[in-house]
Structure formats: structure tokens, C-alpha cells
Design an enzyme around this catalytic site. Structure first.
Site, PDB file in Angstrom:
ATOM      1  N   HIS A 191       0.833  -1.206   0.000  1.00  0.00           N
ATOM      2  CA  HIS A 191       0.000   0.000   0.000  1.00  0.00           C
ATOM      3  C   HIS A 191       0.862   1.250   0.000  1.00  0.00           C
ATOM      4  O   HIS A 191       0.593   2.217  -0.711  1.00  0.00           O
ATOM      5  CB  HIS A 191      -0.898   0.019   1.247  1.00  0.00           C
ATOM      6  CG  HIS A 191      -2.023  -0.968   1.216  1.00  0.00           C
ATOM      7  ND1 HIS A 191      -2.764  -1.209   0.094  1.00  0.00           N
ATOM      8  CD2 HIS A 191      -2.531  -1.765   2.185  1.00  0.00           C
ATOM      9  CE1 HIS A 191      -3.693  -2.107   0.363  1.00  0.00           C
ATOM     10  NE2 HIS A 191      -3.566  -2.467   1.618  1.00  0.00           N
ATOM     11  N   CYS A 489      -0.307  -3.231 -16.821  1.00  0.00           N
ATOM     12  CA  CYS A 489      -1.030  -2.331 -15.921  1.00  0.00           C
ATOM     13  C   CYS A 489      -0.576  -2.492 -14.478  1.00  0.00           C
ATOM     14  O   CYS A 489      -1.157  -1.897 -13.574  1.00  0.00           O
ATOM     15  CB  CYS A 489      -2.533  -2.561 -16.027  1.00  0.00           C
ATOM     16  SG  CYS A 489      -3.089  -4.184 -15.476  1.00  0.00           S
TER      17      CYS A 489
END
Length: 558
Positions: A191, A489
Site C-alpha cells: 500500500h 497495468c
């Protein structure tokens, strides 16, 4: 205290910063803890009520931050709010209280119980241990009437150092005061790393010895080399910072379109998660969206959003890009570290290798059908032809099944390549779909059999691993053979030098956090197609990520 003058970590976001160290403290005010423990014991129901009030306050904080954030920040904060109000956690706290434990001990024991469960699952679920313990500390702080722990607010731009940051902390960073991030633990797909890319904050992860840096000591952080240097001459540090600032100014001024120096076009796309992040990305020099994560609408709901509600969301993302720039929507990537009450299977033994992504449709086909219906409606509203891709595809039969469902609704079908089997069978997948998109985060984790949050295995979860790059090359070659698009991606696309390698392999589009697009565009504009191909060859021939980076730098800068 650090005795070495150089620390080595894994680079995540480029940039050079010379600033004082500011440590993140996880402790709760000890005086408040002591005073609370000195109070007389209370009944179980009264203690549980206090727990519920504290949880509600934590959830309210996460939700408010999520509403003020966008993209990845909003997504991780929403997920944290969901985890904080987990019924299983409350049930374990109540069980501990009933067994005679005081409230603070009952909370700690519940947190450690589920931390052990998550750790034993491995994979992406292990990533949630950091989130869980952060939630436990925040709930405890509210119970005792103390401020929530987390990142302090520096008074001058500082290098924030921590073991790792919880989502609530990483999502609330102020780039004006956080000059750089140095994490002792964590990987390049954590994160913290993802949000650092979104905010453009120079960042290193997996940096042994970082916590031993003294508070306030000046350090030179190099986000390209992945180093933290002490005792750097002030004039030398200033020159390096100024050189980096000049390079940054060049990046900020870049307006596209992306081409190599010999004129070969490269499609640069943005990763988005909601209408707000889509609108912001559409204002930048991007050719569209390569990854629209649809999970946010589901994570924020306790029941499945209706087709109309989903259509409103999808139209809000498609709209800013009009009819001349395409948006690739990923169907629900739930499961593993993104549990959704009405969709995912409870109590899986190994959810990272279980029913997640496209596999949810095996038992819940209507979930996927309604999502595709909503995307069709959204495309009709905007007047565009939506692209859609399925995550966690493992076989050609799965690709064919998904493609048929998408085409029946007038959607352009593609699938993600995140599982090694999909890369190895890319030529078969392309018999059924119109494009492939490589998710390098999961492809790296599954190829190397290494949890991306395991600091001791950061060298294995590096997207520069030659084995991962070989799978990317295989996939790109399959697309080139039939003239179909193969994009990347995953966060690897945001690394300017790795982007050159990917282009050299034949990857046709690169999708990343919008904040990373300009840096990649500038780098591509400085090299030829021949250099990109030579960089790809050098990376594929290297024995490890460090050797690959060094070999590519020599090709691109030589």
C-alpha cells in the site's frame, strides 16, 4: 543508531532528497494507558459498548478520509473501514471479555489471533496484518481517550521513516511536508509503495537498518539508486538535489504524446478507481485508462450495488475520456486481501490461491453478468465502446467464456495475465480475446512463490526478476505475432527504465498511477527503439534484479 553511512533498499519512486529523519511512532500515550488500567473493572456489556464506540470512531475516521481521497488512497481506506467493523473481531473480543480479560487485553488478544490467522494464510492476506494491528492500536487509543497513533505532522519537509505504514497513514501523507519515505519492511507493491507513486513522493521499501536512523539526522535519499546516505557533504548533497529538481521540472513540463526519440509511439494510460481519479487523470497527458479498478463500489457496500448504481459509477469514469480515448474496465477483483461479504468465500485455507477475481463467477455467475450489463449501459450513455477485462484468468477456456459474455453485450474483451499459466498460453488466450493486460504485481508474486509483503523476500518480489521478465516477453511476443495489443497495468509500468525494457519487448501500452506518466514519457523520449530492444535483451540476460537494473542503465545512458 546506524554506524554504516549507506543503507540499501528497493527503489519505488525516483527523486533525490536531503532532509532530516522523522520517525513514525506506533505507541499510544503511556500515561493514558496507565490511567485507564488503574480504573475499576467493568461488566462485559459495558466494556463491549466501549469497544463499539471506539470502533465506530475509527470507522468514521477511515470513511471521512476515504471520501476526501481518490484512487488507491480511497480504496485502501475503505477496505480498512470494512476490516475495522468485522463481526469476527467483535465476536472474539466479546469471547475474551467473557473469559475474564480486561478490555485492552481482550482487544490485543483478538488482534493477535486474527494476525496469526492472516499470516498463516500467506499471500495477499498476510499483507493485512499491518492493517489489522494499526486498527487495533487506533481502537485502543479511542478506548483510553488518547490521540490515534500514526505519522506525525513534520514542521519542515522531512524523510518519514517507519517499519511500514498502515493504509490510513500512507493515504493521508502530505507531499509538502513528507519529502521522502523510507520503509524498513514492505515490498514494491505494498500500500505504501502504491500511494507513494500516486503522490509522487520519493520512496524506498525493504531498507534494513532504517529504524536505527536517529531522529532529526540529515540523510540523502536517492529514490533511483535505492540508497539512504549519511554524512554527505552539504554542497555535494545540494548539487544532487538540484540536479534531481531540474530533472523533475523537465518531467512536470512534459505534455506528451509519448514517443521514443526516433518517433515510435507508445500508449501511456492511467490506473483509476473512481470518477474523481478518472477526471483528474483525464486532465493529464494520458491516452486513456488501462486499469479501472471496480472494487471500490463493492468494498464500500454491504450489499451488491444494483445494475443502475454500477452503471452510474462506470459512466462517471468513462465520461471524462469521451469517445477518442478508451477506458479498460477490470471486472470485480475480489477475494484474498479484498473480501466482500456478498461475494467472496469465507474461511478459505489459502485465499491468495483460492476463489478470487474471475473465479467468483464459477458459483456466482450473475455477479459478473450484472457487472457486464452495467458497463454496457454506461457505454451507451457516454457513446463509447467499452473495453473490459477479467482478472485471474488461468486457462484458454476461461478466456473464451469471458469473451463470449462480453461480446454478447457489445464490449471489447480482454483478460489479465497474472498467473504464469496465462503467460505461457498467451497465444491461446489471444485466439479468444482482443487484448491482454499484464498485472505484474500478482504475476511476480505467483511466479516467484513469494508473498509480496515479506520483507525478507523483497529481492524475489522485485518486478525486475528475470523470470518475470521472460514471462512478460513471452506474452508480448504472442500479441505481436497476431497484431493484438498487450499492455502492462502493474506498478512495473511506472518505473521509467523498466518501461523502456517493456517497450523493447513489444509491450504496446503502459498503464500506471497518473502521477507517474510524465516521468515515463520523458524517459521514453530520450531513447531509441533500438536502445529499448537492447535494454530488453540486457534485462532478460541478467541473473538477478540488481544486475538487470545495472545492465539496462548502461544501455540507456551509455
Amino acid at each position: 543508531m546506524v554506524t554504516a553511512t549507506l543503507l540499501q533498499g528497493t527503489p519505488v519512486v525516483a527523486g533525490v532528497v536531503h532532509a532530516p529523519v522523522c520517525h513514525v511512532r506506533a505507541e499510544i500515550d503511556p500515561a493514558r494507558l496507565r490511567a485507564y488500567r488503574e480504573q475499576p473493572p467493568v461488566e462485559v456489556e459495558e466494556a463491549l459498548d466501549a469497544y463499539d464506540v471506539a470502533v465506530a470512531a475509527v470507522v468514521e475516521g477511515f470513511t471521512a478520509r476515504a471520501e476526501a481521497a481518490e484512487g488507491s488512497a480511497a480504496e485502501v481506506l475503505t477496505a480498512s473501514a470494512s476490516l475495522a467493523r468485522d463481526r469476527g473481531m467483535r465476536g472474539t473480543v466479546k469471547k475474551n471479555l467473557t473469559a475474564g480479560q480486561p478490555l485492552l487485553e481482550a482487544i490485543d488478544a483478538a488482534v493477535e489471533h486474527f494476525a496469526g490467522v492472516f499470516s498463516s494464510m500467506g499471500g495477499l492476506m498476510a499483507e493485512r496484518v499491518t492493517d489489522l494491528r494499526d486498527i487495533g492500536r487506533r481502537v485502543t487509543a479511542h478506548v483510553v481517550g488518547a490521540p490515534e497513533p500514526g505519522v506525525p505532522v513534520p514542521t519542515t519537509p522531512s524523510v518519514v521513516v517507519a517499519e511500514d505504514l498502515a493504509p490510513a497513514d500512507s493515504a493521508g501523507l502530505d507531499p509538502a511536508m513528507v519529502a521522502a519515505l523510507v520503509m524498513e519492511r514492505g515490498g514494491s507493491t505494498s500500500h505504501t509503495a502504491i500511494i507513494a507513486r500516486q503522490l509522487g513522493i520519493p520512496c524506498l521499501v525493504g531498507t534494513p537498518g532504517a529504524l536505527d536512523l536517529e531522529e532529526g539526522v540529515l540523510v540523502l535519499v536517492d529514490g533511483t539508486a535505492g540508497t539512504v546516505e549519511l554524512d554527505v557533504d552539504a554542497d555535494a548533497a545540494r548539487r544532487r538535489v538540484e540536479a534531481a529538481a531540474t530533472a523533475r521540472a523537465e518531467v512536470d513540463a512534459w505534455t506528451g504524446p509519448a514517443t521514443t526519440s526516433d518517433g515510435a509511439p507508445v500508449t501511456l494510460l492511467a490506473n483509476v478507481a473512481d470518477p474523481a481519479s478518472a477526471a483528474a487523470a483525464a486532465e493529464g497527458p494520458v491516452d486513456g485508462v488501462g486499469l479501472f479498478r471496480t472494487e471500490l463500489a463493492f468494498l464500500a457496500s454491504t450489499t451488491e450495488p444494483s445494475v443502475e448504481e454500477q452503471a452510474d459509477l462506470y459512466a462517471g469514469v468513462l465520461g471524462p475520456f469521451g469517445t477518442d480515448r478508451h477506458v479498460v474496465t477490470r471486472t470485480l477483483d475480489a477475494g484474498s486481501d479484498k473480501p466482500i461479504a456478498f461475494a467472496t468465500m469465507p474461511d478459505e485455507e489459502n485465499p491468495a490461491l483460492g476463489v478470487r477475481g474471475y473465479r467468483l463467477s464459477f458459483d456466482k455467475p450473475d455477479l459478473l453478468e450484472r457487472q457486464l450489463d452495467a458497463l454496457k449501459i454506461a457505454g451507451e450513455r457516454v457513446g463509447t465502446h467499452p473495453w473490459v477485462m477479467a482478472p485471474m484468468i488461468a486457462t484458454a477456456d476461461e478466456a473464451a467464456d469471458f469473451a463470449a459474455k462480453a461480446r454478447a453485450r457489445g464490449l471489447k474483451p480482454g483478460v489479465m495475465v497474472e498467473i504464469p499459466s496465462a503467460a505461457l498460453l498467451a497465444h491461446q488466450l489471444l485466439e479468444h480475446v482482443d487484448f491482454l493486460s499484464i498485472g505484474t504485481n500478482d504475476l511476480t508474486q505467483y511466479t516467484m512463490a513469494a508473498d509480496r509483503m515479506a520483507t525478507d523476500l523483497t529481492h524475489l518480489t522485485d518486478p525486475w526478476q528475470p523470470a518475470v521478465l521472460h514471462l512478460v516477453a513471452i506474452t508480448a511476443a504472442a500479441g505481436r505475432a497476431v497484431g493484438k495489443s498487450v499492455g502492462v497495468c502493474g506498478e512495473a509500468a511506472a518505473d521509467p527504465q523498466l518501461a523502456c525494457v517493456l517497450v523493447g519487448m513489444g509491450v504496446t501500452s503502459l498503464s500506471m498511477a497518473a502521477a507517474s506518466v510524465r516521468a515515463v514519457g520523458v524517459q521514453l523520449g530520450k531513447v531509441t527503439t533500438v536502445q529499448c530492444e537492447a535494454a530488453a535483451e540486457a534485462a532478460l540476460g541478467a541473473g538477478d534484479p540488481q544486475a538487470a537494473r545495472a545492465a539496462v542503465r548502461e544501455v540507456l545512458e551509455g
